[in-house]
Design a protein around this motif. Structure first.
Motif, short mmCIF file in Angstrom:
data_model
loop_
_atom_site.label_atom_id
_atom_site.label_comp_id
_atom_site.label_asym_id
_atom_site.label_seq_id
_atom_site.Cartn_x
_atom_site.Cartn_y
_atom_site.Cartn_z
N LEU A 11 28.72 19.44 23.16
CA LEU A 11 28.46 19.29 24.26
C LEU A 11 29.19 18.31 25.21
CD1 LEU A 11 24.57 18.53 24.03
CD2 LEU A 11 25.74 20.65 24.93
N LEU A 12 29.82 17.32 24.29
CA LEU A 12 31.00 16.43 25.18
C LEU A 12 32.23 17.38 25.33
CD1 LEU A 12 30.97 13.25 23.29
CD2 LEU A 12 29.87 13.73 25.38
N SER A 13 32.41 18.34 24.67
CA SER A 13 33.51 19.29 24.77
C SER A 13 33.40 19.79 26.00
CB SER A 13 34.12 20.04 23.42
OG SER A 13 33.10 20.98 23.42
N ALA A 14 32.19 20.35 26.27
CA ALA A 14 31.99 21.37 27.61
C ALA A 14 32.51 20.52 29.12
CB ALA A 14 30.55 21.35 27.76
N VAL A 15 32.70 19.23 28.85
CA VAL A 15 33.05 18.59 29.92
C VAL A 15 34.65 18.63 30.23
CG1 VAL A 15 31.27 16.97 30.31
CG2 VAL A 15 33.25 16.46 29.19
N SER A 16 35.59 19.16 29.21
CA SER A 16 36.91 19.51 29.42
C SER A 16 37.08 20.74 29.95
CB SER A 16 37.59 18.82 28.22
OG SER A 16 36.78 20.14 27.04
N ARG A 17 38.33 20.63 30.73
CA ARG A 17 38.88 21.93 31.23
C ARG A 17 39.28 22.96 30.30
NH1 ARG A 17 43.43 22.29 36.03
NH2 ARG A 17 42.79 24.60 36.66
N THR A 18 38.85 24.29 30.67
CA THR A 18 39.53 25.29 29.74
C THR A 18 40.47 25.95 30.54
OG1 THR A 18 37.63 26.77 30.48
CG2 THR A 18 37.10 25.49 28.73
N ALA A 19 41.02 26.95 30.03
CA ALA A 19 41.98 27.88 30.69
C ALA A 19 41.16 28.80 31.69
CB ALA A 19 42.48 28.85 29.82
N PRO A 20 41.57 28.99 33.02
CA PRO A 20 40.93 29.76 34.17
C PRO A 20 40.76 31.16 33.54
CG PRO A 20 42.66 28.59 34.82
CD PRO A 20 42.87 28.10 33.36
N PRO A 21 39.63 31.37 33.61
CA PRO A 21 39.23 32.89 33.13
C PRO A 21 39.91 33.91 33.85
CG PRO A 21 37.29 32.06 34.41
CD PRO A 21 38.33 30.94 34.30
N PRO A 22 40.26 35.07 33.28
CA PRO A 22 40.99 35.96 33.87
C PRO A 22 39.93 37.16 34.53
CG PRO A 22 40.99 36.47 31.49
CD PRO A 22 40.37 35.34 31.72
N VAL A 23 39.36 36.87 35.71
CA VAL A 23 38.53 37.14 36.51
C VAL A 23 39.08 38.61 37.04
CG1 VAL A 23 36.47 37.28 38.09
CG2 VAL A 23 37.07 35.38 36.73
N THR A 24 38.36 39.85 36.73
CA THR A 24 39.03 41.05 37.33
C THR A 24 38.20 41.38 38.69
OG1 THR A 24 37.75 42.58 36.18
CG2 THR A 24 39.95 41.63 35.40
N SER A 25 38.97 42.27 39.44
CA SER A 25 38.14 42.69 40.66
C SER A 25 36.74 43.66 39.97
CB SER A 25 39.06 43.83 41.38
OG SER A 25 39.34 44.67 40.89
N VAL A 26 37.08 44.43 39.16
CA VAL A 26 35.76 45.16 38.58
C VAL A 26 34.62 44.10 38.20
CG1 VAL A 26 35.03 46.77 36.92
CG2 VAL A 26 37.19 47.21 37.85
N GLU A 27 35.13 43.34 37.61
CA GLU A 27 34.00 42.19 36.98
C GLU A 27 33.39 41.63 38.19
OE1 GLU A 27 33.87 37.83 35.03
OE2 GLU A 27 35.86 39.10 34.57
N LEU A 28 34.19 41.11 39.38
CA LEU A 28 33.59 40.69 40.57
C LEU A 28 32.50 41.47 41.24
CD1 LEU A 28 36.21 38.41 42.20
CD2 LEU A 28 34.00 37.72 41.27
N ILE A 29 32.77 42.74 41.20
CA ILE A 29 32.20 43.79 41.87
C ILE A 29 30.62 43.95 41.04
CG2 ILE A 29 31.60 46.30 42.31
CD1 ILE A 29 34.88 46.29 42.97
N LEU A 30 30.74 43.82 39.78
CA LEU A 30 29.62 43.92 38.81
C LEU A 30 28.93 42.78 39.00
CD1 LEU A 30 31.11 45.29 35.86
CD2 LEU A 30 29.68 46.54 37.28
N ALA A 31 29.49 41.54 39.06
CA ALA A 31 28.92 40.15 39.30
C ALA A 31 28.25 40.20 40.56
CB ALA A 31 29.83 39.06 39.16
N ILE A 32 28.91 40.75 41.85
CA ILE A 32 27.93 40.94 43.06
C ILE A 32 26.78 41.69 43.00
CG2 ILE A 32 28.18 41.40 45.47
CD1 ILE A 32 31.26 40.60 45.17
N VAL A 33 26.86 42.91 42.20
CA VAL A 33 25.69 43.81 42.27
C VAL A 33 24.65 42.91 41.36
CG1 VAL A 33 25.12 45.99 40.94
CG2 VAL A 33 27.30 45.83 42.50
N ALA A 34 25.16 42.35 40.16
CA ALA A 34 24.06 41.67 39.44
C ALA A 34 23.43 40.70 40.42
CB ALA A 34 24.92 41.00 38.19
#
Length: 246
Positions: A11-34
């Motif tokens: 849980l403590l490690s969750a507050v540290s920054r990770t590498a920015p995720p490679p979000v794709t346009s297809v994923e975003l369209i699916l996320a908007i639909v969801a």
């Protein structure tokens, strides 16, 4: 099975920054639909809308505490209604806390989207769970405990079971869903003022009108402005990905 110490470290490690995720346009369209699938149909909104209700009442509670009011009780109900009871001698503080119900689901949604894009997805989920946990002492009805506990359990499951790099994607999708949900709540509010005026007493805009004599329509416009501002912030990284993938 992980030890309590191991769970705490996770849980403590969750507050540290990770590498920015490679979000794709297809994923975003699916996320908007969801997001639309969660917030538009009545069947899915029956459940997802409970999360926006919790965020709505959390907005009232946080604004009350930050303006020096005494927070007494929070009620969340399965019909998507809620009540936050505060005590204050300051009219301005009361108006301040009453205002921040409708904008907060959109503000939280925008925060999730921005954090998800910039590597702070796990931290945003952990912060959301902590904020919900802070309300447990003020909840006064079984439905409130059920809704809040389910949301906290879902957040903890994400943090403990899902790789940190993937949680950024989840944060973006969840943020978009909250943004759509905030718009649906505003549509419902407008519907109350134009078509279901027998329920005006439950409207934050009407309560603000009674407290300030400023017309309900002005307050609804201010709600829309705040929600629109949250959308404007969240849409920037979304638009950048979509335009790059076009």
């Amino acid at each position: 099975m992980s030890s309590p110490a191991g769970l705490w470290e996770t849980l403590l490690s969750a507050v540290s920054r990770t590498a920015p995720p490679p979000v794709t346009s297809v994923e975003l369209i699916l996320a908007i639909v969801a997001a639309a699938a969660l917030s538009v149909p009545r069947r899915s909104w029956k459940y997802f809308g409970l999360l926006t209700t919790a965020a709505h009442e959390l907005g009232h509670a946080f604004a009350a505490v930050t303006s020096g009011q005494r927070l007494s009780a929070i009620h969340l109900r399965l019909d998507h209604s809620g009540t936050t009871t505060t005590y204050s001698r300051s009219k301005a503080a009361t108006v301040w806390s009453c205002f921040w119900g409708y904008p907060v689901p959109a503000v939280v949604g925008a925060a999730f989207v921005l954090c998800g894009f910039h590597g702070w997805g796990p931290a945003s989920i952990a912060a959301g769970a902590a904020a919900l946990a802070s309300t447990l002492v003020f909840l006064r009805n079984p439905a409130g405990y059920l809704i809040t506990a389910a949301a906290i359990a879902g957040a903890l499951a994400l943090l403990l079971l899902v790789p940190g790099g993937f949680i950024g994607h989840v944060a973006v999708a969840l943020g978009l869903a909250l943004l759509v949900g905030a718009v649906r709540d505003l549509v419902k509010l407008v519907h109350v003022h134009f078509r279901r005026r027998s329920r005006l007493a439950t409207s934050d805009a009407y309560i603000l009108y009674r407290a300030t004599s400023v017309p309900s329509g002005i307050w609804i416009f201010l709600f829309m402005t705040a929600v629109g501002g949250a959308w404007a912030l969240a849409i920037q990284p979304v638009a950048a990905v979509l335009s790059a993938g076009a």
